[in-house]
Structure formats: structure tokens, C-alpha cells
Design a protein around this motif. Sequence first.
Motif, PDB file in Angstrom:
ATOM      1  N   MET A   1     -55.045  -2.392 -23.484  1.00 35.49           N
ATOM      2  CA  MET A   1     -53.824  -3.128 -23.836  1.00 35.49           C
ATOM      3  C   MET A   1     -53.600  -4.276 -22.852  1.00 35.49           C
ATOM      4  N   ILE A   2     -53.494  -5.475 -23.395  1.00 40.09           N
ATOM      5  CA  ILE A   2     -53.279  -6.631 -22.529  1.00 40.09           C
ATOM      6  C   ILE A   2     -51.779  -6.892 -22.419  1.00 40.09           C
ATOM      7  N   GLU A   3     -51.307  -7.077 -21.194  1.00 35.35           N
ATOM      8  CA  GLU A   3     -49.902  -7.389 -20.993  1.00 35.35           C
ATOM      9  C   GLU A   3     -49.803  -8.811 -20.449  1.00 35.35           C
ATOM     10  N   ALA A   4     -49.192  -9.701 -21.221  1.00 35.65           N
ATOM     11  CA  ALA A   4     -49.185 -11.097 -20.794  1.00 35.65           C
ATOM     12  C   ALA A   4     -47.866 -11.772 -21.117  1.00 35.65           C
ATOM     13  N   GLU A   5     -47.513 -12.724 -20.258  1.00 35.05           N
ATOM     14  CA  GLU A   5     -46.382 -13.618 -20.526  1.00 35.05           C
ATOM     15  C   GLU A   5     -46.936 -15.018 -20.698  1.00 35.05           C
ATOM     16  N   TYR A   6     -46.123 -15.913 -21.208  1.00 38.10           N
ATOM     17  CA  TYR A   6     -46.617 -17.253 -21.557  1.00 38.10           C
ATOM     18  C   TYR A   6     -45.583 -18.307 -21.158  1.00 38.10           C
ATOM     19  N   VAL A   7     -46.051 -19.369 -20.502  1.00 36.98           N
ATOM     20  CA  VAL A   7     -45.207 -20.553 -20.285  1.00 36.98           C
ATOM     21  C   VAL A   7     -46.022 -21.799 -20.626  1.00 36.98           C
ATOM     22  N   ALA A   8     -45.331 -22.822 -21.118  1.00 37.64           N
ATOM     23  CA  ALA A   8     -46.012 -24.075 -21.476  1.00 37.64           C
ATOM     24  C   ALA A   8     -45.251 -25.245 -20.866  1.00 37.64           C
ATOM     25  N   PRO A   9     -45.458 -25.481 -19.535  1.00 36.02           N
ATOM     26  CA  PRO A   9     -44.747 -26.580 -18.873  1.00 36.02           C
ATOM     27  C   PRO A   9     -45.202 -27.938 -19.420  1.00 36.02           C
ATOM     28  N   SER A  10     -44.299 -28.945 -19.345  1.00 38.11           N
ATOM     29  CA  SER A  10     -44.681 -30.255 -19.871  1.00 38.11           C
ATOM     30  C   SER A  10     -44.978 -31.254 -18.765  1.00 38.11           C
TER      31      SER A  10
ATOM     32  N   MET B   1     -43.151  -5.149 -25.382  1.00 41.56           N
ATOM     33  CA  MET B   1     -43.858  -6.305 -24.820  1.00 41.56           C
ATOM     34  C   MET B   1     -43.231  -7.606 -25.309  1.00 41.56           C
ATOM     35  N   ALA B   2     -43.233  -8.601 -24.429  1.00 41.45           N
ATOM     36  CA  ALA B   2     -42.583  -9.876 -24.766  1.00 41.45           C
ATOM     37  C   ALA B   2     -43.293 -10.546 -25.945  1.00 41.45           C
ATOM     38  N   THR B   3     -42.484 -11.045 -26.883  1.00 40.05           N
ATOM     39  CA  THR B   3     -43.060 -11.866 -27.952  1.00 40.05           C
ATOM     40  C   THR B   3     -42.406 -13.243 -27.910  1.00 40.05           C
ATOM     41  N   TYR B   4     -43.058 -14.189 -28.527  1.00 37.94           N
ATOM     42  CA  TYR B   4     -42.592 -15.568 -28.496  1.00 37.94           C
ATOM     43  C   TYR B   4     -42.558 -16.111 -29.919  1.00 37.94           C
ATOM     44  N   LYS B   5     -41.641 -17.042 -30.148  1.00 34.75           N
ATOM     45  CA  LYS B   5     -41.537 -17.603 -31.490  1.00 34.75           C
ATOM     46  C   LYS B   5     -42.510 -18.780 -31.651  1.00 34.75           C
ATOM     47  N   LEU B   6     -43.309 -18.690 -32.698  1.00 31.36           N
ATOM     48  CA  LEU B   6     -44.263 -19.751 -33.018  1.00 31.36           C
ATOM     49  C   LEU B   6     -43.796 -20.454 -34.285  1.00 31.36           C
ATOM     50  N   GLU B  13     -46.666 -26.653 -45.038  1.00 36.97           N
ATOM     51  CA  GLU B  13     -45.491 -25.781 -45.163  1.00 36.97           C
ATOM     52  C   GLU B  13     -45.034 -25.305 -43.787  1.00 36.97           C
ATOM     53  N   LYS B  14     -43.723 -25.443 -43.518  1.00 35.76           N
ATOM     54  CA  LYS B  14     -43.179 -24.993 -42.230  1.00 35.76           C
ATOM     55  C   LYS B  14     -43.100 -23.473 -42.208  1.00 35.76           C
ATOM     56  N   LEU B  15     -43.713 -22.862 -41.187  1.00 33.71           N
ATOM     57  CA  LEU B  15     -43.708 -21.406 -41.085  1.00 33.71           C
ATOM     58  C   LEU B  15     -43.404 -21.001 -39.650  1.00 33.71           C
ATOM     59  N   SER B  16     -42.957 -19.754 -39.493  1.00 33.47           N
ATOM     60  CA  SER B  16     -42.773 -19.260 -38.129  1.00 33.47           C
ATOM     61  C   SER B  16     -43.154 -17.791 -38.057  1.00 33.47           C
ATOM     62  N   ALA B  17     -43.442 -17.340 -36.837  1.00 36.23           N
ATOM     63  CA  ALA B  17     -43.822 -15.942 -36.616  1.00 36.23           C
ATOM     64  C   ALA B  17     -43.526 -15.572 -35.173  1.00 36.23           C
ATOM     65  N   GLN B  18     -43.348 -14.279 -34.927  1.00 31.84           N
ATOM     66  CA  GLN B  18     -43.231 -13.782 -33.551  1.00 31.84           C
ATOM     67  C   GLN B  18     -44.628 -13.362 -33.100  1.00 31.84           C
ATOM     68  N   VAL B  19     -45.078 -13.911 -31.978  1.00 35.98           N
ATOM     69  CA  VAL B  19     -46.454 -13.629 -31.558  1.00 35.98           C
ATOM     70  C   VAL B  19     -46.510 -13.215 -30.091  1.00 35.98           C
ATOM     71  N   LEU B  20     -47.610 -12.564 -29.707  1.00 32.75           N
ATOM     72  CA  LEU B  20     -47.826 -12.179 -28.320  1.00 32.75           C
ATOM     73  C   LEU B  20     -48.409 -13.362 -27.549  1.00 32.75           C
ATOM     74  N   ALA B  21     -48.227 -13.337 -26.228  1.00 33.22           N
ATOM     75  CA  ALA B  21     -48.685 -14.448 -25.378  1.00 33.22           C
ATOM     76  C   ALA B  21     -50.177 -14.710 -25.531  1.00 33.22           C
ATOM     77  N   HIS B  22     -50.963 -13.633 -25.608  1.00 32.17           N
ATOM     78  CA  HIS B  22     -52.424 -13.802 -25.580  1.00 32.17           C
ATOM     79  C   HIS B  22     -53.045 -13.744 -26.977  1.00 32.17           C
ATOM     80  N   GLU B  23     -52.217 -13.625 -28.022  1.00 31.24           N
ATOM     81  CA  GLU B  23     -52.747 -13.516 -29.379  1.00 31.24           C
ATOM     82  C   GLU B  23     -53.423 -14.823 -29.788  1.00 31.24           C
ATOM     83  N   ASN B  24     -54.581 -14.725 -30.449  1.00 28.71           N
ATOM     84  CA  ASN B  24     -55.214 -15.969 -30.858  1.00 28.71           C
ATOM     85  C   ASN B  24     -54.718 -16.426 -32.232  1.00 28.71           C
TER      86      ASN B  24
END
Lengths: 294, 157
Positions: A1-10, B1-6, B13-24
Motif C-alpha cells: 500500500m502506497i501512502e502519498a500526499e501531493y502538492v503542485a507549487p507554481s 487516505m488523502a484524496t484530491y479533486k481532479l 467534456e468537463k469531468l471530475s473525480a476524487q483521486v489518490l496522489a500517486h494514482e496514474n
Amino acid sequence: MIEAEYVAPSNLGELFKSIEGRAERVKFVAGCTNVLPDLRAQNPAPMLLVDLTGIEELRRIEENNGVISIGSLATMTELAASEIIRTHGPILASAARALGNPLTRNRATIGGNIADASPAADTAPPLLALEATIHTEGASHAKREIPVEEFFIGPNQTVLNQGELITRITFPIPKDPSASSHIKFGLRNAMAISVVSVAVVLEMQGNLCHRARIALGSVAPKPIRAYLTEKELEGRKITEEVLESCAEVVKKEISPITDIRASAQYREHVTGVLLKRALWQAAREGENSTNGNI
Amino acid sequence: MATYKLELKLNGEKLSAQVLAHENLLSVMRNKLGAKEVKNGCNKGDCGACAVLLDGKAVNACLTLALQANGKEVTTVKGIGTEDQPHPLQESFVRHGAIQCGFCTPGMIVSSKALLDTIPNPDRRQIREGISGNLCRCTGYNKIVEAIEDAALKRKS
């Protein structure tokens, strides 16, 4: 299981703010062509993925007072197409064009290729031969300038500290009249990891070589300069005899291994052959570079 | 686990999803956005079956973080042409029998579209280089190369 956070600075300011106190977990990502396969293959500790792709200031390729500066986010496609690189560092454009395939070249960055530090890193031999400098920035904006020959330590190992970022790579425009050549020898035309690669930059006067910079990939634990071979060549005319002696000397300063692509013995032989070919090309055709795939 | 809005544009077509940081992007396209036309071959950048256009550039979706497509435009084989109005490349692939099992085709169409966008009249060497990131285990590539060459010629005339 990978545990990761994400930031995208500009921008860089935002970047260093976002990793403050968390440097030990930072994993910088841009093209992801190495990072994503690595993540899948390993079972990594919790990490903070810092996406660099939104930082425009890391993208520029420019010339300033005889120095070429390449932002670490420049992709292989961009390097291969850049007029500045094709004019002043054609061996680097050649190496960029020889990496992977069009899909990966659209993503893979020069900073990533160097930071990954594969002994076969395609852009490393040209950067070594061009005597490039790696510019980095770390926590609290500490900046370093590292000569590329001091940057690599071993397979996938560099002098970079955790949380330290490559911002740009510079090299001085080779003195006129100079000639250069690059050959990547792989087992196929695309998606090849090199068996041996050679990059040379020569300062010539007629047929006389004043100064030689010779770099090799995939024949040592890290990309290397061939200092002994440079000494062997400098101050001499490029003749068949001199090339033969260079091909002998170079065997003393490489330490190739046997792997799935080639045996150590084969690599040793091919290094001599490619070195002679690259030196001939540079001497005869000036700033021509080619891909030497079979 | 933290998810992020994509948030992205998929084939307009405009779409959105909740995704994991490392998901491809490949995983998100297939499993969260229903884009099954993006094929999962190797999931490590070797085969090109998952090629998509990201803001017009051909990339492997498996080697792109999903979040790196945030705010961007993703085009798949379905966005290049439709059943009613196929792209000249798609017509040409059918006409030349450049499809056998069909698994590589979505990626092949994406790579060849990107090629023709950059080089409108490629020679055979340029075509082979243009699709050099896409593996096909059926056709031996010749019919694919012919299909791309023909599509370029037809577009020109």
C-alpha cells in the motif's frame, strides 16, 4: 500500500514553503517516466509527491554571454527541437532524440534524467563532454553549483541531498573551432537502453586536436569522463594510429559489467570501436551528430 | 487516505473525480471516468496502448500522474473521430486492415494523430519513428505504416 500526499507549487517560493519541515519525505516528480514504474516496483515509505510541472521558470532554454542554460523541466522533445541546443550543443540534441520513444520524450525531462543517475542516462555523456554544471536549490534557498563529473556517485546515486532540487543545467558554448560527435549504441531503434554511448567535444586546428573532452555511458557504475584517453589524444593529429592507441587506452579506464543487453567483453570491444568512430566523425565532419543504432 | 479533486476535459467534456496522489492517469481514465478505450497493456511505459493526447501532446497515460492532467484537456481515440465521423486515420486503418486484435489501435491512432499534427507528410522512416512507442504483436507494422502514409496523402489531396 502506497501512502502519498501531493502538492503542485507554481513557483520556487511556493515549493520550498510547501516542503518546509517535510524534506525527508519529498519525492520530486515531473515527467514520471522513471518515478511511476519505480513506485510500482517498490514498496515505498510514505511520501510527499511534489509536482514540478507547473513551475514555468524551470522550463526555459536560453543563451547568455556564451553560456547555455537549460531549465530542469525541459523535455527531450524540447531539447531535440531547440535551435539553441541544436546549434551550440548538437550532441545533447542527438542524445535527447535517442531517448525512449516519442511518448516518453514528450514527458522525460533533463533534470529527471540526471537525477535518476542511471549509468546509461542518455543525456549524461553529452553533458559531461560539454563540461556542464548542475545548479540546485535546497531548503532555505541554499544554492549549489555542481560540476557534472562530481554529480554522479554510483548507479542511481548522486550528491543531491533529500529535498534538494535541480533548477537548471548550464554549459559554456565550446570554443571555436570545435567539433563534436555523439553515438548511442543500442540493440534496437527505439526504446533502447544503451549498450555503450559516447560523446566527444574536440577543439581542433586543422587535423590537430588541442583539447579533447570524451565521455562514456553504460561502461562504468556511473557515466564517466575518459581522462586518460583525452590526454592520449591532446596535442596530436587525428590519424588511424592515434585512434588505435586511444581505443586501447580507453579500455583501461572503463569497468563494464555483463547484463541482459551485453557482456562486459563485448562492451569493452564496442567502446573502442565507437570511440574511434566518434573521433573520426568529429574530426572529419565537424559538428555532425548521429545515432549509431544497428 | 488523502484524496484530491481532479478536474479535466475528456474529449471536450468537463469531468471530475476524487483521486489518490500517486494514482496514474490510466487507472483514473479506465476506472473512474469510464474511458475504457484507453488500454492497459503493460502499465509501465513499454507498450503505448494507453497513449492519449494531453493538451495535444501524445503521452503514456500510465506514466502520467492523474493529478498532472488537472485543468488540462485529454483526448483519446474517441475524441479524434466518432463512428459517424471517423478521422481520416481511422478510416485508413480500417481500409488497410491495419487492425487485427485491435488492442494497440487506440494508442496507434493517438500516436499517428500526434505525428501528422507535427509532420503532415511524413516519410516511412518518420512514420516508423512516430509509432516507435507503440507495440503491435499482430500486424508486423507494415499495414499500419501504409495506413498512416495513405491517410496523410488523402488529407493532402
